[in-house]
Design a protein around this motif. Structure first.
Motif, mmCIF file in Angstrom:
data_model
loop_
_atom_site.group_PDB
_atom_site.id
_atom_site.type_symbol
_atom_site.label_atom_id
_atom_site.label_comp_id
_atom_site.label_asym_id
_atom_site.label_seq_id
_atom_site.Cartn_x
_atom_site.Cartn_y
_atom_site.Cartn_z
ATOM 1 N N ARG A 25 -9.137 -9.688 2.575
ATOM 2 C CA ARG A 25 -8.638 -10.806 0.510
ATOM 3 C C ARG A 25 -8.051 -11.546 0.995
ATOM 4 O O ARG A 25 -7.592 -13.086 0.975
ATOM 5 C CB ARG A 25 -8.607 -10.661 -0.128
ATOM 6 N N TRP A 70 1.363 4.251 -2.414
ATOM 7 C CA TRP A 70 1.103 5.481 -2.319
ATOM 8 C C TRP A 70 2.146 6.189 -2.580
ATOM 9 O O TRP A 70 2.570 7.814 -3.617
ATOM 10 C CB TRP A 70 1.347 5.749 -0.337
ATOM 11 N N ASN A 123 -5.114 5.013 -0.172
ATOM 12 C CA ASN A 123 -5.958 4.365 -0.511
ATOM 13 C C ASN A 123 -6.602 3.266 0.339
ATOM 14 O O ASN A 123 -5.994 2.028 1.104
ATOM 15 C CB ASN A 123 -6.549 3.407 -1.158
ATOM 16 N N TYR A 124 -7.118 4.400 2.074
ATOM 17 C CA TYR A 124 -7.206 2.823 3.002
ATOM 18 C C TYR A 124 -8.397 2.268 2.850
ATOM 19 O O TYR A 124 -7.418 1.284 3.367
ATOM 20 C CB TYR A 124 -7.755 4.399 4.394
ATOM 21 N N GLN A 125 -8.998 2.351 2.191
ATOM 22 C CA GLN A 125 -10.727 1.383 2.315
ATOM 23 C C GLN A 125 -9.643 -0.396 1.892
ATOM 24 O O GLN A 125 -10.153 -0.994 2.109
ATOM 25 C CB GLN A 125 -10.980 2.209 1.288
ATOM 26 N N GLN A 126 -9.315 0.630 0.373
ATOM 27 C CA GLN A 126 -8.881 -0.463 -0.531
ATOM 28 C C GLN A 126 -7.459 -1.523 0.551
ATOM 29 O O GLN A 126 -7.580 -2.547 0.473
ATOM 30 C CB GLN A 126 -8.082 -0.264 -2.153
ATOM 31 N N THR A 127 -6.616 -0.684 0.971
ATOM 32 C CA THR A 127 -5.831 -1.023 1.993
ATOM 33 C C THR A 127 -6.724 -2.602 2.640
ATOM 34 O O THR A 127 -6.300 -3.558 2.988
ATOM 35 C CB THR A 127 -4.859 0.061 1.895
ATOM 36 N N ALA A 142 0.474 -1.544 -0.106
ATOM 37 C CA ALA A 142 0.405 0.074 -0.245
ATOM 38 C C ALA A 142 0.361 1.131 0.522
ATOM 39 O O ALA A 142 0.654 2.312 -1.032
ATOM 40 C CB ALA A 142 -0.941 -0.056 1.375
ATOM 41 N N PHE A 188 -9.659 -3.618 2.850
ATOM 42 C CA PHE A 188 -10.149 -4.810 2.167
ATOM 43 C C PHE A 188 -9.034 -5.713 1.171
ATOM 44 O O PHE A 188 -9.558 -7.173 1.299
ATOM 45 C CB PHE A 188 -11.173 -4.871 0.683
ATOM 46 N N ASP A 189 -8.149 -5.420 0.836
ATOM 47 C CA ASP A 189 -6.596 -6.455 0.900
ATOM 48 C C ASP A 189 -6.598 -7.148 1.733
ATOM 49 O O ASP A 189 -5.647 -8.333 1.359
ATOM 50 C CB ASP A 189 -5.719 -5.657 -0.174
#
Length: 390
Positions: free
Chosen positions: A182, A165, A172-176, A161, A178-179
């Motif tokens: 997953r 950056w 991207n906090y939200q994407q990090t 992440a 959920f990644d």
């Protein structure tokens, strides 16, 4: 590639031989010294091509798999809360504090956070290599072992992440988040499934052919490479997958140790041999990289020594964060000092550095490698101070 592998393997074996004559020196230091010699000898240096991320990650995956095999799976349930705290929360807090600290030196915030994330994951094999002969309290020893087994995955997600950056200019906090879910969840599933398949196949092979001992050994050695490859191809954490597979393998081997005692004993011998060989190889490579980077910087006239300050600052910041966590976890002053000093870095840190090679400039990469190298050396040296507190 074949010549390069032979040179590195011989260097790793040579490190073990030298270490036997100097038992009071960590084998990791000796391996780094051997790597420095190889880097200074043009004939040997020229036989080893530039390294790639995949090489390090497969070596690290094997180390973590073999480490997982030496860990009792029932410890996971007993220490689940501590694992989540040290492998996730401590990594995030350490990254934030280290990142802000480094940014005070004028380093761009994204790059500072990237270096902070690289300096958080610890290494069990490196810890054991420098702790031989030291007395470490059982509580701290178990916490350190569990932490280093599982914080690699969270470290990889954070490093990825932060590298994005640096490259894209935004985080991207939200994407990090959920990644991470997953990657970690998928790694657990793949690791357990793959381990069950490999264990079942080995047991089936043993039942139909009692002379297939060598085939089982080869299968054992190739298992971490196979599992890591499958997990990474499915875009989940290969590190988490091999950790789970190693823990499953430990559970199976404990049950079968009285059924096949000779095979169990030989497996332990092979396990120790492979761990030492792979660990030595990593630190030989580290010594070689230091020579190559410093030599290249001198040739092009880039002699900036800022990496020294950055490396020291990264290590001190992580040391303070770990010490405060120990106090908050009611380890007491002495236990907190032991836990703080026990955060030894090694192969995982070096592998993570090579993950971000395409996201930073050449000058930034060299500075990061040297700074993280200093973090590794400082952490190994400081761990020897545990003997003063235990």
């Amino acid at each position: 590639m074949l010549v390069s592998t032979i040179v590195l393997m011989v260097a790793a074996v040579l490190s073990s031989i030298i270490s036997s004559f100097f038992p009071h020196f960590s084998i990791n230091y000796i391996s780094i010294f051997v790597g420095l010699i190889i880097g200074l000898v043009s004939f040997l240096n020229g036989r080893i091509p530039p390294f790639h991320t995949e090489i390090f990650m497969y070596i690290v995956a094997s180390l973590i798999y073999f480490e997982g095999q030496s860990t009792r799976i029932n410890l996971i349930g007993k220490r689940l809360r501590q694992i989540l705290e040290t492998a996730v929360l401590l990594v995030i807090v350490g990254t934030v504090f280290a990142g802000f600290s480094v940014s005070l030196l004028g380093i761009p915030l994204a790059l500072a956070f990237l270096m902070g994330a690289l300096s958080t994951p610890t290494d069990t094999t490196a810890t054991e290599s420098v702790s031989e002969g030291l007395i470490v309290p059982e509580r701290q020893e178990n916490i350190l072992k569990m932490e280093s087994l599982f914080n690699d995955a969270s470290g990889i997600i954070l490093v990825t992440a932060m590298a994005l950056w640096v490259k894209n200019g935004q985080f991207n906090y939200q994407q990090t988040f959920f990644d991470f879910l997953r990657s970690a969840g998928g790694g657990i599933i793949i690791g357990i499934m793959a381990a069950l398949v490999m264990i079942s196949f080995r047991q089936f092979l043993g039942r139909i052919n009692h002379d297939a001992y060598n085939a089982q050994i080869l299968l054992f050695v190739s298992t971490p490479f196979f599992i890591y490859f499958i997990a990474e191809e499915l875009k989940v954490s290969g590190i988490i997958a091999v950790v789970c597979a190693g823990l499953m393998q430990n559970s199976e081997s404990i049950r079968s140790r009285f059924i096949t005692p000779r095979q169990f004993h030989n497996g332990l011998v092979l396990l120790r041999l492979l761990r030492e060989l792979l660990n030595n190889t990593i630190f030989v490579i580290l010594g070689l990289l230091v020579v190559r980077i410093i030599r290249d910087d001198l040739i092009i006239g880039n002699t900036n020594s800022q990496w020294i300050v950055i490396g020291i600052l990264l290590y001190i910041t992580n040391l303070l964060v770990r010490y405060l966590y120990g106090l908050l976890s009611k380890m007491g002053n002495k236990g907190s000092i032991i836990f703080a000093l026990g955060g030894v870095h090694g192969a995982v840190t070096l592998a993570l550095v090579y993950m971000i090679i395409n996201n930073v400039s050449s000058a930034q990469f060299d500075m990061i490698v040297l700074a993280e190298m200093l973090v590794i050396i400082l952490s190994m040296g400081a761990f020897n101070r545990i003997s003063l507190y235990s």
